[in-house]
Design a protein around this motif. Sequence first.
Motif, PDB file in Angstrom:
ATOM      1  N   ILE A 272      25.311  50.910 -16.519  1.00 34.06           N
ATOM      2  CA  ILE A 272      24.758  50.400 -15.266  1.00 34.06           C
ATOM      3  C   ILE A 272      23.320  50.882 -15.033  1.00 34.06           C
ATOM      4  O   ILE A 272      22.487  50.148 -14.524  1.00 34.06           O
ATOM      5  CB  ILE A 272      25.706  50.792 -14.103  1.00 34.06           C
ATOM      6  N   THR A 299      31.133  48.695 -18.551  1.00 33.86           N
ATOM      7  CA  THR A 299      32.022  49.661 -19.203  1.00 33.86           C
ATOM      8  C   THR A 299      32.821  48.929 -20.282  1.00 33.86           C
ATOM      9  O   THR A 299      33.026  47.717 -20.200  1.00 33.86           O
ATOM     10  CB  THR A 299      32.980  50.372 -18.223  1.00 33.86           C
ATOM     11  N   ILE A 308      35.284  41.351 -14.035  1.00 34.78           N
ATOM     12  CA  ILE A 308      34.769  42.299 -13.026  1.00 34.78           C
ATOM     13  C   ILE A 308      33.669  43.173 -13.616  1.00 34.78           C
ATOM     14  O   ILE A 308      32.607  43.334 -13.005  1.00 34.78           O
ATOM     15  CB  ILE A 308      35.922  43.153 -12.458  1.00 34.78           C
ATOM     16  N   ALA A 311      30.734  41.036 -13.793  1.00 28.94           N
ATOM     17  CA  ALA A 311      30.185  40.656 -12.478  1.00 28.94           C
ATOM     18  C   ALA A 311      29.310  41.790 -11.952  1.00 28.94           C
ATOM     19  O   ALA A 311      28.253  41.542 -11.350  1.00 28.94           O
ATOM     20  CB  ALA A 311      31.306  40.341 -11.488  1.00 28.94           C
ATOM     21  N   ILE A 312      29.723  43.018 -12.186  1.00 31.67           N
ATOM     22  CA  ILE A 312      28.907  44.168 -11.764  1.00 31.67           C
ATOM     23  C   ILE A 312      27.556  44.116 -12.488  1.00 31.67           C
ATOM     24  O   ILE A 312      26.493  44.128 -11.863  1.00 31.67           O
ATOM     25  CB  ILE A 312      29.631  45.506 -12.051  1.00 31.67           C
ATOM     26  N   ILE A 316      23.618  42.992 -10.977  1.00 32.49           N
ATOM     27  CA  ILE A 316      22.456  43.893 -11.058  1.00 32.49           C
ATOM     28  C   ILE A 316      21.363  43.241 -11.900  1.00 32.49           C
ATOM     29  O   ILE A 316      20.179  43.273 -11.550  1.00 32.49           O
ATOM     30  CB  ILE A 316      22.869  45.253 -11.658  1.00 32.49           C
ATOM     31  N   ILE A 351      29.913  34.828  -7.939  1.00 30.06           N
ATOM     32  CA  ILE A 351      29.745  35.912  -6.963  1.00 30.06           C
ATOM     33  C   ILE A 351      28.553  36.779  -7.365  1.00 30.06           C
ATOM     34  O   ILE A 351      27.687  37.096  -6.547  1.00 30.06           O
ATOM     35  CB  ILE A 351      31.044  36.755  -6.863  1.00 30.06           C
ATOM     36  N   ALA A 355      25.137  37.109  -5.199  1.00 33.94           N
ATOM     37  CA  ALA A 355      24.697  38.432  -4.706  1.00 33.94           C
ATOM     38  C   ALA A 355      23.265  38.692  -5.168  1.00 33.94           C
ATOM     39  O   ALA A 355      22.444  39.229  -4.423  1.00 33.94           O
ATOM     40  CB  ALA A 355      25.632  39.526  -5.202  1.00 33.94           C
TER      41      ALA A 355
ATOM     42  N   VAL B 298      28.808  42.986  -1.426  1.00 31.86           N
ATOM     43  CA  VAL B 298      27.447  42.487  -1.604  1.00 31.86           C
ATOM     44  C   VAL B 298      27.287  41.011  -1.244  1.00 31.86           C
ATOM     45  O   VAL B 298      26.201  40.457  -1.377  1.00 31.86           O
ATOM     46  CB  VAL B 298      26.934  42.751  -3.044  1.00 31.86           C
ATOM     47  N   ASP B 306      37.297  39.836  -2.698  1.00 37.16           N
ATOM     48  CA  ASP B 306      36.481  40.937  -2.212  1.00 37.16           C
ATOM     49  C   ASP B 306      36.707  42.234  -2.989  1.00 37.16           C
ATOM     50  O   ASP B 306      35.953  43.189  -2.814  1.00 37.16           O
ATOM     51  CB  ASP B 306      36.631  41.113  -0.701  1.00 37.16           C
ATOM     52  N   HIS B 307      37.725  42.250  -3.868  1.00 33.57           N
ATOM     53  CA  HIS B 307      37.806  43.386  -4.795  1.00 33.57           C
ATOM     54  C   HIS B 307      36.621  43.318  -5.765  1.00 33.57           C
ATOM     55  O   HIS B 307      36.105  44.354  -6.191  1.00 33.57           O
ATOM     56  CB  HIS B 307      39.134  43.403  -5.538  1.00 33.57           C
ATOM     57  N   ILE B 308      36.155  42.111  -6.058  1.00 35.44           N
ATOM     58  CA  ILE B 308      35.004  41.950  -6.968  1.00 35.44           C
ATOM     59  C   ILE B 308      33.694  42.215  -6.222  1.00 35.44           C
ATOM     60  O   ILE B 308      32.842  42.958  -6.716  1.00 35.44           O
ATOM     61  CB  ILE B 308      35.008  40.550  -7.614  1.00 35.44           C
ATOM     62  N   THR B 309      33.541  41.630  -5.030  1.00 40.44           N
ATOM     63  CA  THR B 309      32.281  41.860  -4.306  1.00 40.44           C
ATOM     64  C   THR B 309      32.097  43.352  -4.021  1.00 40.44           C
ATOM     65  O   THR B 309      30.975  43.862  -4.052  1.00 40.44           O
ATOM     66  CB  THR B 309      32.218  41.079  -2.968  1.00 40.44           C
ATOM     67  N   ALA B 311      33.496  45.824  -5.852  1.00 35.84           N
ATOM     68  CA  ALA B 311      33.308  46.554  -7.121  1.00 35.84           C
ATOM     69  C   ALA B 311      31.829  46.536  -7.502  1.00 35.84           C
ATOM     70  O   ALA B 311      31.295  47.530  -8.008  1.00 35.84           O
ATOM     71  CB  ALA B 311      34.160  45.941  -8.234  1.00 35.84           C
ATOM     72  N   ILE B 312      31.173  45.415  -7.240  1.00 35.12           N
ATOM     73  CA  ILE B 312      29.734  45.341  -7.523  1.00 35.12           C
ATOM     74  C   ILE B 312      28.991  46.368  -6.666  1.00 35.12           C
ATOM     75  O   ILE B 312      28.244  47.209  -7.166  1.00 35.12           O
ATOM     76  CB  ILE B 312      29.190  43.912  -7.247  1.00 35.12           C
ATOM     77  N   ALA B 315      29.974  50.098  -7.493  1.00 33.75           N
ATOM     78  CA  ALA B 315      29.410  50.617  -8.745  1.00 33.75           C
ATOM     79  C   ALA B 315      27.953  51.023  -8.538  1.00 33.75           C
ATOM     80  O   ALA B 315      27.519  52.088  -9.002  1.00 33.75           O
ATOM     81  CB  ALA B 315      29.520  49.561  -9.846  1.00 33.75           C
ATOM     82  N   ILE B 316      27.214  50.182  -7.821  1.00 25.93           N
ATOM     83  CA  ILE B 316      25.801  50.500  -7.577  1.00 25.93           C
ATOM     84  C   ILE B 316      25.693  51.713  -6.654  1.00 25.93           C
ATOM     85  O   ILE B 316      24.890  52.619  -6.883  1.00 25.93           O
ATOM     86  CB  ILE B 316      25.075  49.279  -6.962  1.00 25.93           C
ATOM     87  N   ALA B 348      40.021  47.559  -9.612  1.00 27.29           N
ATOM     88  CA  ALA B 348      38.620  47.131  -9.443  1.00 27.29           C
ATOM     89  C   ALA B 348      37.749  48.303  -8.998  1.00 27.29           C
ATOM     90  O   ALA B 348      36.634  48.493  -9.500  1.00 27.29           O
ATOM     91  CB  ALA B 348      38.534  45.982  -8.436  1.00 27.29           C
ATOM     92  N   ILE B 351      37.148  50.701 -11.888  1.00 31.17           N
ATOM     93  CA  ILE B 351      36.105  50.181 -12.790  1.00 31.17           C
ATOM     94  C   ILE B 351      34.725  50.523 -12.218  1.00 31.17           C
ATOM     95  O   ILE B 351      33.854  51.028 -12.931  1.00 31.17           O
ATOM     96  CB  ILE B 351      36.267  48.655 -12.973  1.00 31.17           C
ATOM     97  N   ALA B 352      34.562  50.281 -10.913  1.00 28.86           N
ATOM     98  CA  ALA B 352      33.273  50.571 -10.273  1.00 28.86           C
ATOM     99  C   ALA B 352      32.955  52.063 -10.368  1.00 28.86           C
ATOM    100  O   ALA B 352      31.842  52.455 -10.729  1.00 28.86           O
ATOM    101  CB  ALA B 352      33.311  50.127  -8.812  1.00 28.86           C
TER     102      ALA B 352
END
Lengths: 435, 435
Positions: A272, A299, A308, A311-312, A316, A351, A355, B298, B306-309, B311-312, B315-316, B348, B351-352
């Motif tokens: 990241i 990862t 997922i 998507a992260i 970015i 998504i 974002a 995000v 929203d587990h994906i939004t 996670a983004i 993670a950041i 999720a 992972i983040a």
Amino acid sequence: MNQIIEARKGNITPEMEAVARAESVSSEHIRGGIENGTIVITRNNRHRNITPLGVGRGLRTKINANIGTSKDRMSIPDEIEKLKVAVAAGADAVMDLSTGGPIIEIRKEILKQSTVAIGTVPIYQAAVETVGQGKSIVQMDPDLLFRVIDEQAEEGVDFITVHCGVTRESVERLRTQGRIMDVVSRGGAFHLEWIITNDAENPLYEQYDRLLEIAKKYDVTLSLGDGMRPGCLADATDRAQIQELITLGELRDHAHEAGVQVMIEGPGHVPINQVETNIRIQKELCKGAPFYVLGPLVTDVAPGYDHITSAIGGAIAGAAGADFLCYVTPSEHLRLPDLEDVRDGVIASRIAAHAADIAKGVPGAMEWDREMARRRKALDWKGQIELSINPDRARKLRESSLPKESDVCSMCGEFCSMKGVSKYLKKDGRKKQAR
Amino acid sequence: MNQIIEARKGNITPEMEAVARAESVSSEHIRGGIENGTIVITRNNRHRNITPLGVGRGLRTKINANIGTSKDRMSIPDEIEKLKVAVAAGADAVMDLSTGGPIIEIRKEILKQSTVAIGTVPIYQAAVETVGQGKSIVQMDPDLLFRVIDEQAEEGVDFITVHCGVTRESVERLRTQGRIMDVVSRGGAFHLEWIITNDAENPLYEQYDRLLEIAKKYDVTLSLGDGMRPGCLADATDRAQIQELITLGELRDHAHEAGVQVMIEGPGHVPINQVETNIRIQKELCKGAPFYVLGPLVTDVAPGYDHITSAIGGAIAGAAGADFLCYVTPSEHLRLPDLEDVRDGVIASRIAAHAADIAKGVPGAMEWDREMARRRKALDWKGQIELSINPDRARKLRESSLPKESDVCSMCGEFCSMKGVSKYLKKDGRKKQAR
């Protein structure tokens, strides 16, 4: 019709106009971007049944869905179904990566039925044909590869991945680098094996002008492939990868001068904290050419959830300037994706792209979220579902567990903060005004 | 036993040792972090059946799963099942946010059965009891709230969210700010309504020392809630939010001086390009106190995902220094989560958190990915699945579509780049050595 040549003459083509309208920017922004190579319109000039797709600076971040057969799973109807699911879910482009079954027939059907830009990786067909002749991939005749590219361009393919940067030089850099996973790009691997076995240069690099001639004729966008992309975090941003990127930057210049539209492909698996660096170095080395990233996955440890992880990384990357995200499905690293995977992959990528578009300040991006917020505040459930990225799923989840009070949800029920606060703030507001 | 007091004396407690071992850092790092308030160990000194949880600087990013009933869905066995699913999926802590049914019984059962730290939001019980007395929430007796906090602390709750920063001042800032969504924190909304109606200060702020006394006695960690967190992107990083954060920073100082461990809670819904700023401002204003973020999400437009939004955003946030991520499930904004949602939400978030830990350089984080990469390269499928974040899911996906060649996968089949390249690079390597 060739977009760069028209752009240089100062002409606004119907494709430029269509893209400008779709993006709420001026046609001059599109023309200028094509002229300086920061925007491409990926549409083969024979592929009339699709919406021209603009990719690049100042435009909405686009997403691509990979479909296609493998030797283990091959069916034309399945692939057409995947195409439809991908487009319905919001994919801006689809790549047909078929390597099993009647791949030419599959591609022609996809080209016919698609409403979005179609990309391919011609080396796959060249490999399949070579193997079909009872030979090994390293025995591939370069003329066969160029014949395949010419045929696919003539059929109407809008953009092609060509691994021109897998050269003797980058292969040597790969060796001295020392990697855990070497090469994970299929096309990149074919070229590497061919180069080493034949002790010869990559034909796509050596005969680059021949490739440019075909691309120019049909206005096929070249997507310069990253055969050296890292396949795990530990291999990211190494000398092999950056060496290839330098070469891709040079090839971008040659193509652009010759009137051929170019995108650059990028990683891959990237920690990241290296994602932004990867975008910046690409933009510098390739003079702002559109950047098409695969992931990046932040990862390696989450097979089953790589929609997922990507998507992260994609969000970015997009926020840092990447223009085009290749989706990754939950099945990545495990199996060929099925329909559900295709849908999940497209939504996760959308998504990420959206974002990113908010950060980029893309026209209209933030307004979508603002309107959703207004509907949430108004407890307008119908409106919220309508505006959701996938209304079907939002509706199903809500309807599976309806609350007793119809204007809230079953999480907070009567204690809904949305519902409570406004009247107090208003009441107090009136009090204050009266002072 | 109180961790801060022991840390100040220079003592290493068994809890500090346990955390140090789990994190592969020195016990002195833990002791020093507790002394200067950059690390907390969230364990009530009466809650013996859990693993002490270290949160803060230099430690692995932790994740929390919210469970609990609402008036629309209430069942003790369901919540115990959610607890088990969350812990099995890898949650480091669980918050019981029950507001429906026998909430005290539910909490006691969760405290008994959990192997991980348990958090609560006592104002929920105070609200439920007040409403149960036939009153409105704004008629809540402050003494009732303190009685509830004392009871929960005595029962063994490890950390509590207290919205001490929703004060007359931050409410006023909220009003002059003007927001689309006002307040979306349930606890925050209760306090705001109470403050406005009673024209009085938040009792948790006004009688903060009373709160500190309880927390100190049981070594309950205070999680200073962000009642003013933005509930949509348009409201992010505004004056109401930052005003509350300033107050939370001051309250952190008072608590820390009094020997009470403190975390700070954070947003919420935040555009991707404001996430890092949110972490940095918290770390500055709160002198490095552990930051516990909800999301951040995000984008607002993806209910069902929203587990994906989150996670983004998570993670950041984690990579920028957030210490503790509160999960968000696919059901967020739509309904109370079910078991599947709980599992998906935990994975999720993990992972983040893991992607962030790689950026943070947390001991062992990158080694997990490196080992996965080695197993991928070796086509060691059993090993890859074993090492996956959710081996069950990875196994199911692979087994659903096994390839004809057993050592590859059904995506690339015979064209597996993993398989092909190595022998060429090796062969050539030998050739080079012979020169």
